[in-house]
Each structure stands twice: as C-alpha cells, then as structure tokens.
Design a protein around this motif. Structure first.
Motif, PDB file in Angstrom:
ATOM      1  N   ALA A  77      -3.542  -3.797   1.997  1.00 35.10           N
ATOM      2  CA  ALA A  77      -2.686  -2.606   2.020  1.00 35.10           C
ATOM      3  C   ALA A  77      -2.313  -2.183   0.602  1.00 35.10           C
ATOM      4  N   ASN A  78      -1.972  -3.139  -0.245  1.00 29.19           N
ATOM      5  CA  ASN A  78      -1.625  -2.814  -1.630  1.00 29.19           C
ATOM      6  C   ASN A  78      -2.804  -2.187  -2.365  1.00 29.19           C
ATOM      7  N   GLU A 117       0.989   1.167   3.627  1.00 30.92           N
ATOM      8  CA  GLU A 117       1.810   0.127   4.233  1.00 30.92           C
ATOM      9  C   GLU A 117       0.933  -0.700   5.183  1.00 30.92           C
ATOM     10  N   TYR A 148       1.247  -1.750   8.195  1.00 32.50           N
ATOM     11  CA  TYR A 148       1.149  -1.294   9.581  1.00 32.50           C
ATOM     12  C   TYR A 148       0.091  -0.208   9.743  1.00 32.50           C
ATOM     13  N   GLN A 149      -0.203   0.530   8.679  1.00 31.98           N
ATOM     14  CA  GLN A 149      -1.175   1.615   8.773  1.00 31.98           C
ATOM     15  C   GLN A 149      -2.582   1.102   9.073  1.00 31.98           C
TER      16      GLN A 149
END
Length: 86
Positions: free
Chosen positions: A66-67, A72, A74-75
């Motif tokens: 995600a980073n 985020e 959850y996406q």
C-alpha cells in the motif's frame, strides 16, 4: 463506487481482487512491474503472479504494498466495477 458482495468470497476470489487492485493502482501510478518489484524488493515473476491472483501476500507485506502504491491498505481489498469479474 463500491460494490457490496452478498456472498462470502473464496480465497481464490479474494486473491484475484487483491491482485487486480495491485495492478490497477500500479498502472495508475505509472509504475512498471519491474519498478514496483524493485521498490518492494521482490521478483517480477512474483509480482505478476500476485497481480493475476495466483499468489497471496503475507499480512506484514500489505502495508508495504500500500505504501509503495500511495494508497491505504483497505483499498487493495475493494471491489469496484472494473474488478467485477468474479
């Protein structure tokens, strides 16, 4: 726009959703598989298999992914219209 799923997802379906989102956000960020693999310190083969729903990812690596994609965590699990191929 989020789609509500009225059935329980199988592991295979969840891996396809996750992988599809990795690919979607990678492309949106104009990253090649090679560049994202370099950022994540993984192989292009692994990343390709992940994007195609053939590999899962360890929980500790979800935040790293995600980073790298500037999203985020959850996406990576969201089901949107472009991923509605289950």
């Amino acid at each position: 726009y989020m789609v509500v799923i009225e059935k329980q997802l199988t592991n295979e379906e969840l891996m396809k959703i996750f992988g599809g989102n990795v690919q979607k956000y990678r492309i949106q960020r104009n990253l090649t598989q090679q560049r994202l693999a370099e950022i994540l310190n993984c192989s292009i083969v692994f990343l390709s298999m992940l994007e195609n729903g053939h590999y899962g990812v360890q929980f500790k690596n979800i935040a790293q992914l995600a980073n790298a994609l500037h999203i985020e965590p959850y996406q990576l699990f969201e089901i949107d219209e472009s991923l509605k191929r289950l």
